[in-house]
Design a protein around this motif. Structure first.
Motif, short mmCIF file in Angstrom:
data_model
loop_
_atom_site.label_atom_id
_atom_site.label_comp_id
_atom_site.label_asym_id
_atom_site.label_seq_id
_atom_site.Cartn_x
_atom_site.Cartn_y
_atom_site.Cartn_z
N HIS A 63 -2.80 -3.30 -6.01
CA HIS A 63 -3.93 -2.37 -5.81
C HIS A 63 -5.27 -3.08 -6.01
CE1 HIS A 63 -6.43 1.20 -6.32
NE2 HIS A 63 -6.78 0.75 -7.51
N TRP A 64 -5.36 -3.88 -7.06
CA TRP A 64 -6.62 -4.56 -7.38
C TRP A 64 -6.93 -5.71 -6.42
CZ3 TRP A 64 -4.90 -4.97 -13.12
CH2 TRP A 64 -5.23 -3.79 -13.80
N ASN A 65 -5.92 -6.40 -5.97
CA ASN A 65 -6.14 -7.69 -5.31
C ASN A 65 -5.79 -7.74 -3.84
OD1 ASN A 65 -7.16 -9.18 -7.59
ND2 ASN A 65 -5.11 -8.95 -8.47
N PHE A 112 -7.44 -3.14 4.08
CA PHE A 112 -7.67 -3.07 2.65
C PHE A 112 -7.70 -1.65 2.11
CE2 PHE A 112 -10.90 -2.01 -0.50
CZ PHE A 112 -10.32 -2.55 -1.64
N HIS A 113 -8.53 -0.80 2.69
CA HIS A 113 -8.73 0.53 2.12
C HIS A 113 -7.44 1.33 2.10
CE1 HIS A 113 -10.22 4.74 1.84
NE2 HIS A 113 -10.97 4.17 0.91
N ALA A 114 -6.70 1.33 3.19
CA ALA A 114 -5.44 2.07 3.26
C ALA A 114 -4.43 1.53 2.25
CB ALA A 114 -4.87 2.02 4.67
N LYS A 115 -4.32 0.21 2.17
CA LYS A 115 -3.37 -0.39 1.22
C LYS A 115 -3.81 -0.15 -0.23
CE LYS A 115 -0.83 -2.29 4.40
NZ LYS A 115 0.48 -1.85 4.76
N ALA A 130 -1.29 -15.64 -1.40
CA ALA A 130 -2.02 -14.77 -0.48
C ALA A 130 -1.98 -13.34 -1.01
CB ALA A 130 -1.40 -14.84 0.91
N ASN A 131 -3.01 -12.60 -0.72
CA ASN A 131 -3.10 -11.23 -1.22
C ASN A 131 -3.09 -10.22 -0.07
OD1 ASN A 131 -3.16 -11.91 -3.94
ND2 ASN A 131 -5.34 -12.33 -3.86
N ASP A 132 -2.24 -10.46 0.91
CA ASP A 132 -2.16 -9.53 2.03
C ASP A 132 -1.25 -8.36 1.70
OD1 ASP A 132 -0.11 -11.70 2.24
OD2 ASP A 132 0.65 -10.35 3.80
#
Length: 157
Positions: free
Chosen positions: A37-39, A45-48, A97-99
Motif C-alpha cells: 500500500h505504501w510503496n 498507483f491510485h487503484a492499487k 521493484a514496487n509495481d
C-alpha cells in the motif's frame, strides 16, 4: 482462571500454539500488505493503493479475531515481532521493484500458503483436539483468505 469449555487443557494448549502460528502468519501478511500500500508505484498507483488498503483493513480484523480466539480458549496471544518471526510460515518481503503486479503475486503466494495451513488445521482441531469451535473458526479464516486470494488473482489476469 482456566475456562471450563469441554476441551482438555492439553488440547487447548495445542490449539493455542497452532493459532499463534496463524496469528504470526496473519501479522506478517498484514505488514507486507501495508508495505505494498505504501510503496506501490506505476500508472495504476491510485487503484492499487486503494486496493491494498482494503486488503490490509480486512487483515486487521482477522488479526484481532485470531488473538481473541486464543484468549477465549484460555491462553495468551503472542504480540511481539520477535515472536511472530519465530512462529510464521511466511518470509519477509524483499523487493527491488514496487509495481502492483509484483506485490500482488507475492501477496497471493502468502494467502495461498495460509489457506493450505488452515485447511490442515480444520481437521486437526476438530478430530485430534475435539475443538469444533476452533475448527469452524479456521474454516471461516480459510474462506476469508480464499476470497482475498481471488481478488489478487483477478488483478493478475
Amino acid at each position: 482462571m482456566q475456562p471450563s469449555i469441554g476441551i482438555s487443557s492439553e488440547h487447548t494448549l495445542a490449539v493455542a500454539q497452532s493459532l499463534s502460528a496463524i496469528l504470526a502468519d496473519e501479522f506478517l501478511l498484514y505488514v507486507k500488505t501495508r508495505n505494498a500500500h505504501w510503496n506501490v508505484e506505476g500508472p495504476d498507483f491510485h487503484a492499487k493503493h486503494l486496493f491494498f488498503e482494503s486488503q490490509y483493513e480486512a487483515l486487521e480484523d482477522v488479526i484481532d479475531s485470531v488473538a481473541e480466539r486464543i484468549r477465549s480458549i484460555g491462553h495468551y496471544a503472542p504480540a511481539t515481532m520477535q515472536q511472530y518471526l519465530q512462529l510464521t510460515h511466511l518470509s519477509e518481503m524483499n523487493r527491488e521493484a514496487n509495481d502492483g503486479q509484483g506485490f500482488e503475486r507475492l501477496l497471493l503466494e502468502d494467502h495461498e500458503t495460509i489457506i493450505m495451513h488452515l485447511r490442515g488445521y480444520v481437521k486437526t482441531f476438530a478430530e485430534d483436539y475435539k475443538d469444533a469451535g476452533s475448527s469452524d473458526f479456521a474454516t471461516q479464516l480459510m474462506e476469508t483468505h480464499e476470497k482475498m486470494a481471488w481478488m489478487l488473482r483477478a488483478h493478475l489476469r
